[in-house]
Design a protein around this motif. Sequence first.
Motif, mmCIF file in Angstrom:
data_model
loop_
_atom_site.group_PDB
_atom_site.id
_atom_site.type_symbol
_atom_site.label_atom_id
_atom_site.label_comp_id
_atom_site.label_asym_id
_atom_site.label_seq_id
_atom_site.Cartn_x
_atom_site.Cartn_y
_atom_site.Cartn_z
ATOM 1 N N ASP A 68 12.243 1.194 1.868
ATOM 2 C CA ASP A 68 13.344 0.747 1.245
ATOM 3 C C ASP A 68 13.775 0.850 -0.117
ATOM 4 O OD1 ASP A 68 13.030 -0.776 3.766
ATOM 5 O OD2 ASP A 68 12.765 -3.019 2.729
ATOM 6 N N LEU A 69 12.083 0.640 -0.764
ATOM 7 C CA LEU A 69 12.115 1.937 -2.323
ATOM 8 C C LEU A 69 13.050 3.779 -2.262
ATOM 9 C CD1 LEU A 69 12.428 0.687 -5.038
ATOM 10 C CD2 LEU A 69 10.073 1.835 -5.293
ATOM 11 N N GLU A 70 12.085 4.340 -1.348
ATOM 12 C CA GLU A 70 12.507 5.427 -1.234
ATOM 13 C C GLU A 70 13.860 5.806 -0.615
ATOM 14 O OE1 GLU A 70 9.145 8.291 1.043
ATOM 15 O OE2 GLU A 70 10.287 7.484 2.194
ATOM 16 N N SER A 71 14.207 5.016 0.805
ATOM 17 C CA SER A 71 15.675 5.844 0.679
ATOM 18 C C SER A 71 16.712 5.023 -0.313
ATOM 19 C CB SER A 71 15.976 4.256 1.139
ATOM 20 O OG SER A 71 15.101 3.939 3.194
ATOM 21 N N GLU A 72 16.184 3.898 -1.640
ATOM 22 C CA GLU A 72 17.363 3.961 -2.412
ATOM 23 C C GLU A 72 17.378 4.855 -3.186
ATOM 24 O OE1 GLU A 72 16.958 1.120 -5.864
ATOM 25 O OE2 GLU A 72 16.905 -0.195 -3.896
ATOM 26 N N VAL A 73 15.805 5.641 -3.598
ATOM 27 C CA VAL A 73 15.980 6.739 -4.317
ATOM 28 C C VAL A 73 16.315 7.988 -3.855
ATOM 29 C CG1 VAL A 73 14.322 7.922 -5.826
ATOM 30 C CG2 VAL A 73 13.585 5.503 -6.160
ATOM 31 N N ILE A 74 15.638 8.488 -2.936
ATOM 32 C CA ILE A 74 16.854 9.642 -2.407
ATOM 33 C C ILE A 74 18.089 9.517 -2.434
ATOM 34 C CG2 ILE A 74 17.106 10.427 0.183
ATOM 35 C CD1 ILE A 74 13.843 10.410 0.551
ATOM 36 N N ALA B 205 7.246 10.618 -8.023
ATOM 37 C CA ALA B 205 7.207 10.464 -8.911
ATOM 38 C C ALA B 205 8.150 9.830 -9.694
ATOM 39 C CB ALA B 205 6.894 11.895 -9.270
ATOM 40 N N GLU B 206 9.625 9.686 -8.713
ATOM 41 C CA GLU B 206 10.505 8.911 -9.540
ATOM 42 C C GLU B 206 10.697 7.561 -9.351
ATOM 43 O OE1 GLU B 206 13.384 9.835 -11.257
ATOM 44 O OE2 GLU B 206 13.202 11.478 -11.546
ATOM 45 N N ILE B 207 10.253 7.342 -7.897
ATOM 46 C CA ILE B 207 9.559 5.842 -7.720
ATOM 47 C C ILE B 207 8.721 5.499 -8.175
ATOM 48 C CG2 ILE B 207 8.572 4.518 -5.650
ATOM 49 C CD1 ILE B 207 9.933 6.564 -3.495
ATOM 50 N N GLU B 208 7.500 6.634 -8.969
ATOM 51 C CA GLU B 208 6.552 5.827 -9.798
ATOM 52 C C GLU B 208 7.201 5.239 -11.143
ATOM 53 O OE1 GLU B 208 3.283 8.864 -9.325
ATOM 54 O OE2 GLU B 208 2.067 7.632 -7.959
ATOM 55 N N VAL B 209 8.190 6.039 -11.144
ATOM 56 C CA VAL B 209 9.029 5.977 -12.421
ATOM 57 C C VAL B 209 8.961 4.749 -12.745
ATOM 58 C CG1 VAL B 209 10.786 6.655 -14.146
ATOM 59 C CG2 VAL B 209 8.927 8.621 -13.550
ATOM 60 N N ARG B 210 9.667 3.885 -11.713
ATOM 61 C CA ARG B 210 10.993 3.613 -11.468
ATOM 62 C C ARG B 210 9.889 1.911 -11.399
ATOM 63 N NH1 ARG B 210 16.379 3.890 -8.120
ATOM 64 N NH2 ARG B 210 16.921 5.343 -8.759
ATOM 65 N N LEU B 211 8.990 2.043 -10.515
ATOM 66 C CA LEU B 211 8.033 0.504 -10.602
ATOM 67 C C LEU B 211 6.802 1.048 -11.660
ATOM 68 C CD1 LEU B 211 6.756 1.669 -7.280
ATOM 69 C CD2 LEU B 211 8.527 -0.027 -7.330
ATOM 70 N N GLY B 212 7.054 1.934 -12.414
ATOM 71 C CA GLY B 212 5.744 0.992 -13.259
ATOM 72 C C GLY B 212 4.345 1.675 -13.148
ATOM 73 N N GLU B 213 4.280 1.797 -11.539
ATOM 74 C CA GLU B 213 2.684 2.039 -11.093
ATOM 75 C C GLU B 213 3.245 2.574 -10.048
ATOM 76 O OE1 GLU B 213 1.853 -1.181 -8.419
ATOM 77 O OE2 GLU B 213 3.840 -1.952 -7.879
ATOM 78 N N THR B 214 1.647 3.496 -9.207
ATOM 79 C CA THR B 214 1.580 3.991 -8.419
ATOM 80 C C THR B 214 2.171 3.902 -7.133
ATOM 81 O OG1 THR B 214 -0.713 3.979 -7.792
ATOM 82 C CG2 THR B 214 -0.372 5.406 -9.888
ATOM 83 N N VAL B 215 2.167 4.876 -6.060
ATOM 84 C CA VAL B 215 2.793 4.888 -5.535
ATOM 85 C C VAL B 215 1.266 4.091 -4.414
ATOM 86 C CG1 VAL B 215 3.358 5.715 -2.447
ATOM 87 C CG2 VAL B 215 4.286 6.631 -4.999
ATOM 88 N N ARG B 216 0.587 5.249 -4.370
ATOM 89 C CA ARG B 216 -0.871 3.573 -3.894
ATOM 90 C C ARG B 216 -0.599 2.392 -3.831
ATOM 91 N NH1 ARG B 216 -6.763 5.911 -3.094
ATOM 92 N NH2 ARG B 216 -7.375 3.735 -1.914
ATOM 93 N N GLU B 217 -0.360 1.882 -4.679
ATOM 94 C CA GLU B 217 -0.846 0.656 -6.013
ATOM 95 C C GLU B 217 0.334 -0.130 -5.609
ATOM 96 O OE1 GLU B 217 -3.218 1.530 -10.000
ATOM 97 O OE2 GLU B 217 -0.479 0.904 -10.327
ATOM 98 N N PHE B 218 1.315 -0.196 -4.784
ATOM 99 C CA PHE B 218 2.790 -0.560 -4.399
ATOM 100 C C PHE B 218 2.582 -0.917 -3.501
ATOM 101 C CE2 PHE B 218 7.116 -0.649 -2.773
ATOM 102 C CZ PHE B 218 7.242 -2.059 -3.193
ATOM 103 N N PHE B 219 2.289 0.860 -2.342
ATOM 104 C CA PHE B 219 2.111 0.409 -0.920
ATOM 105 C C PHE B 219 0.978 -0.395 -0.314
ATOM 106 C CE2 PHE B 219 1.348 2.559 3.036
ATOM 107 C CZ PHE B 219 2.148 3.229 3.315
ATOM 108 N N GLU B 220 -0.209 -0.618 -1.064
ATOM 109 C CA GLU B 220 -1.232 -1.526 -1.377
ATOM 110 C C GLU B 220 -0.473 -3.061 -1.032
ATOM 111 O OE1 GLU B 220 -4.826 -0.519 -2.974
ATOM 112 O OE2 GLU B 220 -5.482 1.664 -1.922
ATOM 113 N N ARG B 221 0.597 -3.218 -2.767
ATOM 114 C CA ARG B 221 0.339 -4.564 -2.707
ATOM 115 C C ARG B 221 1.689 -5.151 -1.958
ATOM 116 N NH1 ARG B 221 4.146 -5.873 -5.448
ATOM 117 N NH2 ARG B 221 4.380 -4.077 -7.610
ATOM 118 N N SER B 222 2.853 -4.484 -1.918
ATOM 119 C CA SER B 222 3.639 -4.625 -0.963
ATOM 120 C C SER B 222 4.022 -4.256 0.747
ATOM 121 C CB SER B 222 5.173 -3.958 -1.755
ATOM 122 O OG SER B 222 5.011 -4.851 -3.118
#
Length: 189
Positions: free
Chosen positions: A57-63, A33-50
Amino acid sequence: MIISLVGMPGSGKSTVGRQMARQIGVPFVDSDAEIEVRLGETVREFFERSGEDAFRDLESEVIADLLSGPGDFVLATGGGAVLREANRQALHQHSAVLYLRSSPEELFRRLRHDTQRPLLQVRDPLQKLRELYAQRNPLYRSCAHFVLETGRPTVTGLVNMALMQLELAGLLDPARVAATVGAERAERN
């Protein structure tokens, strides 16, 4: 004190974490949920796109950010957070880590209709869960301070077991745990 929950997708990290946080009166944080707030999109959308590497990488930064921040809270991590050594070390060093262990078959029963988990959108999700479990179980165990089996207990039962383990280890004030003992029995009456 920070309590972190690790485990396979669908093992109950968010559900157990939310209830545990409520029981001991601290905030609940979900790393996805924290990742989604930073991205402004769902994890699934980001995962599929990037792709998975960019997501990890982003998950490690957030943790790392969450674990270095102030205050007590309960953290539910994503199922793959343990894939990075840095995450395992940070979780183990800066929080009390509970591994919610679920068998692949148990997870399949829970997740067979879930369309929101990118790694399970494959032809044979049970086989995928078995592969993920074989890869991740040793990693979850390596960073965990406690392992809780999720097979039989209710959510309340799991929360009670987790809090009692933390209390017995001297990591949680017994006054915070006492209110949960017997709560499952009282809910049924």
